[in-house]
Design an enzyme around this catalytic site. Structure first.
Site, PDB file in Angstrom:
ATOM      1  N   SER A 250      40.886 -18.744  96.138  1.00 46.11           N
ATOM      2  CA  SER A 250      40.645 -17.736  94.966  1.00 46.11           C
ATOM      3  C   SER A 250      41.462 -16.456  95.280  1.00 46.11           C
ATOM      4  O   SER A 250      41.771 -16.213  96.323  1.00 46.11           O
ATOM      5  CB  SER A 250      39.174 -17.807  94.959  1.00 46.11           C
ATOM      6  OG  SER A 250      38.981 -16.498  94.224  1.00 46.11           O
TER       7      SER A 250
ATOM      8  N   TYR B 246      32.008 -14.450  99.782  1.00 42.77           N
ATOM      9  CA  TYR B 246      32.874 -15.073  99.127  1.00 42.77           C
ATOM     10  C   TYR B 246      34.465 -14.665  99.454  1.00 42.77           C
ATOM     11  O   TYR B 246      35.224 -15.851  99.591  1.00 42.77           O
ATOM     12  CB  TYR B 246      32.681 -15.035  97.483  1.00 42.77           C
ATOM     13  CG  TYR B 246      33.517 -15.898  96.764  1.00 42.77           C
ATOM     14  CD1 TYR B 246      33.230 -17.406  96.473  1.00 42.77           C
ATOM     15  CD2 TYR B 246      34.648 -15.515  95.785  1.00 42.77           C
ATOM     16  CE1 TYR B 246      34.114 -17.937  95.868  1.00 42.77           C
ATOM     17  CE2 TYR B 246      35.254 -16.154  95.097  1.00 42.77           C
ATOM     18  CZ  TYR B 246      35.131 -17.628  95.175  1.00 42.77           C
ATOM     19  OH  TYR B 246      35.794 -18.447  94.248  1.00 42.77           O
TER      20      TYR B 246
END
Length: 257
Positions: free
Chosen positions: A139, A152
């Site tokens: 990501s 995350y």
């Protein structure tokens, strides 16, 4: 003979879009998800040829579970030509909250440990065959730490570094390691975000571009490219300017918020 792709997190979002893209390109697919009954119903509803797909129920957070799914695929469908470790979660955290330490452990277990466990069963068979592609889905959150997004960001930064390490280890064995770095994709994972999402992309468009990257065996690619440019700019910003830029930015929602 059809080529075979093994995809985790295939029940929704990016994973489901990738499964459809590969199937439509003539590949056979091995679909991995916790909700295997729903995954099966979806594949049947697509009218897919029964001999070209299988569903394997597994919890990517449990190493033995996802490793068993990999071995089941090897036994039933053979050695995949491509493996896509896509399963992931995104939950906000506050380190001052004890419960959020468990959120971080779960996030790392799924997004990072689960990715390595997804690849594990296939490395030796691919070495023996002398070919294969292992794709890790990271990501742009890997580029810099975002407030409230520590678990995350850490997990996806780990994916980038891990895949880079694995690429070096497998060099000379005919196995390509691809790192795909999505920007904001319109999926259930992002729809709860409380902040602006520039260059938001539909999952089908992302899947089409990711398919081309995997086919080419590119080592690293940000999709869309505009987000890659933005990420590079953020990476070189001095910390003082970066911190000021993110001051007041809404945090990622914590579990239960």
């Amino acid at each position: 003979m059809n080529r075979l792709v093994f995809i985790t997190g295939a029940s929704s979002g990016i994973g489901q879009a990738l499964a459809e893209r590969f199937y439509n390109a003539g590949w056979s697919v091995a679909l991995v998800a916790r909700r295997n009954a729903e995954m099966t119903a979806w594949a049947v509803a697509q009218g897919w040829q029964p001999e070209r797909w299988r569903v394997y129920g597994a919890d990517v957070a449990q190493t033995d579970s996802i490793v068993a799914a990999g071995h089941a695929c090897l036994a039933e469908q053979g050695v995949p030509d491509a493996v896509i470790a896509n399963a992931g979660v995104s939950i906000g955290m506050d380190t001052a909250e004890r419960a959020d330490l468990d959120v971080m452990a779960q996030t790392l277990a799924i997004n990072l440990q689960g990715l390595a466990a997804t690849f594990h069963p296939f490395i030796d068979p691919m070495r023996v065959r002398g070919s294969g592609t292992l794709t890790g889905v990271a990501s742009v959150a890997a580029i810099r730490g975002l407030p409230g997004h520590g678990a995350y960001c850490a997990s996806k930064a780990g994916v980038v570094s891990y895949c880079e390490s694995l690429r070096g280890e497998l060099r000379g064995h005919g196995i390509k390691v691809v790192t795909i770095v999505p920007g904001y994709i319109d999926t259930p994972l992002t729809r709860g975000n409380r902040y602006a999402m520039p260059f938001l992309m539909q999952p089908e468009v992302f899947a089409d571009r990711a398919f081309a990257v995997i086919e080419a065996g590119a080592s690293y690619r940000v999709i869309p490219w505009q987000m890659g440019v933005a990420a590079k700019i953020l990476r070189v910003l001095p910390n003082s300017l970066f911190d000021r830029l993110l001051d007041g930015r809404p945090r990622k929602a914590r579990r239960g918020e």
